[in-house]
Design a protein around this motif. Structure first.
Motif: not given
Length: 99
Positions: A1-15, A82-92
């Motif tokens: 049995m063949a597996l279905p091929l993934p469907v390409a998303s029309a939505a833009p990739v979120e970076e 837009r592109v999202k940027a997240i900074v993880g750490g303490g207050d400093g």
């Protein structure tokens, strides 16, 4: 049995760019740096997401991450996105990244 091929998303990739201080929060940031890069996933609403993770302590990673973020932000801006940027750490860490 063949597996279905993934469907390409029309939505833009979120970076998403994540900059972590691996020494903050009881060294929990180290766990993020172990994730295969780039980390590809799908958001709950089906949008494709690509997560890029960089250490703020390693100068090479930090500069690479900031350069990639700048290029991605410029390209996204030209497309009206837009592109999202997240900074993880303490207050400093957050204040350092803000400057």
């Amino acid at each position: 049995m063949a597996l279905p091929l993934p469907v390409a998303s029309a939505a833009p990739v979120e970076e998403i760019y994540l900059f972590v201080n691996p020494k903050s929060g009881g060294n929990k940031g180290q766990d993020f740096l172990k994730v295969p890069q780039p980390f590809r996933s799908t958001a709950e609403d089906g949008r494709p997401v690509v997560l890029h993770i960089f250490s703020l302590i390693d100068a090479g990673q930090r500069e690479t991450g900031f350069s990639q973020l700048k290029r991605a932000a410029d390209a996204a801006s030209a497309r009206g996105q837009r592109v999202k940027a997240i900074v993880g750490g303490g207050d400093g860490t957050v204040m350092w990244a803000d400057t």
